[in-house]
Design a protein around this motif. Structure first.
Motif, short mmCIF file in Angstrom:
data_model
loop_
_atom_site.label_atom_id
_atom_site.label_comp_id
_atom_site.label_asym_id
_atom_site.label_seq_id
_atom_site.Cartn_x
_atom_site.Cartn_y
_atom_site.Cartn_z
N THR A 22 0.85 -1.20 0.00
CA THR A 22 0.00 0.00 0.00
C THR A 22 0.88 1.24 0.00
O THR A 22 1.83 1.33 0.79
CB THR A 22 -0.93 0.01 1.23
OG1 THR A 22 -1.79 -1.12 1.18
CG2 THR A 22 -1.77 1.28 1.27
N LEU A 23 0.55 2.16 -0.88
CA LEU A 23 1.29 3.42 -0.97
C LEU A 23 0.47 4.52 -0.30
O LEU A 23 -0.67 4.78 -0.70
CB LEU A 23 1.54 3.77 -2.44
CG LEU A 23 2.52 4.92 -2.72
CD1 LEU A 23 3.92 4.55 -2.25
CD2 LEU A 23 2.53 5.25 -4.21
N TYR A 24 1.05 5.12 0.74
CA TYR A 24 0.39 6.21 1.47
C TYR A 24 0.81 7.53 0.83
O TYR A 24 1.99 7.89 0.84
CB TYR A 24 0.79 6.18 2.94
CG TYR A 24 0.35 7.38 3.74
CD1 TYR A 24 -0.97 7.53 4.16
CD2 TYR A 24 1.26 8.39 4.07
CE1 TYR A 24 -1.38 8.64 4.88
CE2 TYR A 24 0.87 9.50 4.79
CZ TYR A 24 -0.45 9.63 5.20
OH TYR A 24 -0.85 10.72 5.90
N CYS A 25 -0.15 8.25 0.25
CA CYS A 25 0.12 9.50 -0.47
C CYS A 25 -0.40 10.68 0.34
O CYS A 25 -1.63 10.90 0.41
CB CYS A 25 -0.53 9.48 -1.85
SG CYS A 25 -0.05 8.06 -2.87
N ALA A 26 0.50 11.41 0.97
CA ALA A 26 0.10 12.57 1.77
C ALA A 26 -0.59 13.62 0.91
O ALA A 26 -1.54 14.27 1.34
CB ALA A 26 1.33 13.17 2.46
N ASN A 27 -0.10 13.79 -0.32
CA ASN A 27 -0.80 14.61 -1.31
C ASN A 27 -1.55 13.65 -2.22
O ASN A 27 -0.92 12.88 -2.96
CB ASN A 27 0.19 15.45 -2.11
CG ASN A 27 -0.50 16.37 -3.13
OD1 ASN A 27 -1.65 16.15 -3.51
ND2 ASN A 27 0.19 17.41 -3.56
N PRO A 28 -2.88 13.64 -2.20
CA PRO A 28 -3.64 12.61 -2.92
C PRO A 28 -3.82 12.90 -4.40
O PRO A 28 -4.51 12.13 -5.09
CB PRO A 28 -4.99 12.65 -2.21
CG PRO A 28 -5.16 14.10 -1.84
CD PRO A 28 -3.76 14.56 -1.47
N MET A 29 -3.21 13.96 -4.93
CA MET A 29 -3.47 14.38 -6.30
C MET A 29 -2.44 13.80 -7.27
O MET A 29 -1.27 13.62 -6.94
CB MET A 29 -3.45 15.91 -6.40
CG MET A 29 -4.36 16.60 -5.39
SD MET A 29 -6.09 16.11 -5.51
CE MET A 29 -6.53 16.85 -7.07
N PHE A 30 -2.90 13.54 -8.50
CA PHE A 30 -2.02 13.13 -9.58
C PHE A 30 -1.50 14.38 -10.29
O PHE A 30 -2.28 15.25 -10.69
CB PHE A 30 -2.77 12.23 -10.57
CG PHE A 30 -3.13 10.89 -10.02
CD1 PHE A 30 -2.26 9.82 -10.13
CD2 PHE A 30 -4.34 10.70 -9.37
CE1 PHE A 30 -2.59 8.57 -9.61
CE2 PHE A 30 -4.68 9.46 -8.85
CZ PHE A 30 -3.80 8.40 -8.96
N LYS A 31 -0.17 14.46 -10.47
CA LYS A 31 0.46 15.63 -11.08
C LYS A 31 1.00 15.27 -12.47
O LYS A 31 1.33 14.12 -12.73
CB LYS A 31 1.62 16.13 -10.22
CG LYS A 31 1.22 16.54 -8.81
CD LYS A 31 2.42 17.04 -8.03
CE LYS A 31 2.06 17.43 -6.61
NZ LYS A 31 3.25 17.93 -5.87
N LYS A 32 1.11 16.28 -13.31
CA LYS A 32 1.66 16.07 -14.65
C LYS A 32 3.18 15.91 -14.58
O LYS A 32 3.85 16.56 -13.76
CB LYS A 32 1.31 17.24 -15.58
CG LYS A 32 -0.12 17.27 -16.04
CD LYS A 32 -0.29 18.11 -17.29
CE LYS A 32 0.03 17.33 -18.54
NZ LYS A 32 -0.38 18.04 -19.78
N ASN A 33 3.71 15.07 -15.45
CA ASN A 33 5.17 14.93 -15.53
C ASN A 33 5.83 16.16 -16.11
O ASN A 33 7.00 16.45 -15.84
CB ASN A 33 5.52 13.71 -16.40
CG ASN A 33 5.19 12.40 -15.72
OD1 ASN A 33 5.41 12.25 -14.51
ND2 ASN A 33 4.65 11.45 -16.45
N THR A 34 5.09 16.90 -16.95
CA THR A 34 5.64 18.07 -17.63
C THR A 34 5.15 19.35 -16.96
O THR A 34 3.94 19.55 -16.80
CB THR A 34 5.23 18.09 -19.11
OG1 THR A 34 5.65 16.86 -19.71
CG2 THR A 34 5.88 19.25 -19.84
N ILE A 35 6.07 20.20 -16.57
CA ILE A 35 5.72 21.49 -15.98
C ILE A 35 5.19 22.41 -17.08
O ILE A 35 5.77 22.53 -18.15
CB ILE A 35 6.94 22.14 -15.31
CG1 ILE A 35 7.50 21.22 -14.20
CG2 ILE A 35 6.59 23.50 -14.74
CD1 ILE A 35 6.55 21.03 -13.04
N MET A 36 4.06 23.08 -16.79
CA MET A 36 3.50 24.05 -17.74
C MET A 36 4.11 25.42 -17.46
O MET A 36 4.07 25.92 -16.33
CB MET A 36 1.98 24.09 -17.60
CG MET A 36 1.31 22.77 -17.91
SD MET A 36 -0.49 22.82 -17.80
CE MET A 36 -0.86 23.96 -19.16
N LYS A 37 4.69 26.02 -18.49
CA LYS A 37 5.43 27.27 -18.32
C LYS A 37 4.76 28.39 -19.11
O LYS A 37 4.41 28.23 -20.28
CB LYS A 37 6.87 27.08 -18.80
CG LYS A 37 7.75 28.32 -18.68
CD LYS A 37 9.14 28.07 -19.21
CE LYS A 37 9.88 27.02 -18.40
NZ LYS A 37 11.30 26.91 -18.81
#
Length: 315
Positions: free
Chosen positions: A149-164
């Motif tokens: 089980t992976l405990y994710c303190a931040n439950p959100m999925f983030k993009k691999n690419t930063i939007m600039k």
């Protein structure tokens, strides 16, 4: 349905592929993925004779992701040709044991893991060491069932690419491969705006990374969230080549640093008491900037964000 995903240990940089194809490192069960949810905690209050309650605030809490699968090894034709038939089971079992050892070193509760799915990732720590099957049916010489089980303190999925978003600065125009025409080629294009929109395609408001670079002397640069009126002012005269990085994201990366001649400094002492660690709303956020000495053309301004989603379409 997610066909495969990658798990990487941030401490050791070791990574493995989980999927349902024989070319994956580990196979997960068809019903062995529980992505959990991002639960909401609503804080409420009520008053005398009120029907129901009033929600005063909402907190998005942590997520648990559970993965159940198999450690396995299928002998190849080359294996079968090279080994005596009586050695097949012992050979395969030895490889299974080595793969379990590898998995033990990656699924370490002391280390952060990054789980990547196509263009998105989520980060967390194992809630416990990996658990293996404890019966002959679930742990034998042919395969071994596992679960973690992976405990994710931040439950959100983030993009691999930063939007600039470049509010003021240079945009490179050269791309490889390229051909230089007879009339020449433009190496870059200068953009100069006092205000520009930042697009957040995620599901929640997020912090941003604001990068200020001085091309000449700049006095007290200010960034403003036009929609909310919140501002960030750095009470400092920037010199040519000086860079200031402001991170308004929640967490350990939140802060303000300065970089001069490649050396980093803590710039919180230049932080105005009227500042706000403003966020970029879902959709469009208008960001503007100004300087006290009217040197807007001498300041490059870049906004970086990483949109976050509750769930992915593949789930």
């Amino acid at each position: 349905m997610i066909e495969r995903f990658k798990v990487k240990n941030k401490t050791t940089s070791r990574e493995v592929i989980f999927g349902q194809d024989i070319d994956c490192d580990y196979v997960y069960k068809s019903d062995g993925l529980d992505w959990g949810t991002a639960p909401a905690q609503h804080n409420t209050y009520n008053y005398l004779n009120q029907i129901g309650v009033t929600i005063s605030s909402t907190m998005i809490k942590e997520r648990d992701i559970t993965i159940t699968g198999y450690v396995y090894y299928w002998l190849t034709k080359d294996d079968m040709m090279a080994l005596d038939r009586s050695q097949w089971n012992s050979y395969g079992y030895e490889i299974i044991k080595n793969k379990k050892e590898d998995l033990n070193s990656i699924i370490n509760p002391l280390d952060y893991l990054v789980l990547s799915i196509n263009d998105y990732f989520i980060e967390g720590k194992p809630a416990a060491s990996i658990a293996y099957g404890n019966t002959e049916q679930t742990n034998n010489t042919y395969f071994c069932e596992f679960m973690f089980t992976l405990y994710c303190a931040n439950p959100m999925f983030k993009k691999n690419t930063i939007m600039k978003t470049i509010i003021n600065g240079d945009i490179p125009m050269l791309h490889s491969p390229f051909i230089i025409p007879p009339f020449g080629i433009v190496g870059g294009r200068r953009v100069n705006y006092l205000m520009l929109s930042v697009e957040n395609e995620g599901d929640v408001q997020i912090g941003c990374r604001i990068i200020l670079t001085a091309k000449d002397e700049v006095v007290n640069p200010q960034i403003e969230n036009i929609g909310t009126g919140e501002t960030i002012t750095i009470k400092k005269t920037m010199q040519q080549g000086e860079k200031i990085i402001i991170n308004t994201s929640d967490g350990p990366e939140k802060g303000v640093i300065g970089i001069i001649d490649g050396v980093e400094y803590n710039y919180f002492k230049y932080w105005s008491f009227d500042n706000s660690w403003f966020k970029c709303q879902v959709g469009t956020t208008l960001i503007g900037y100004s300087t006290e000495n009217g040197a807007e053309d001498s300041l490059d301004v870049v906004i970086e964000i990483n949109p976050e989603k509750y769930a992915l379409m593949e789930m």
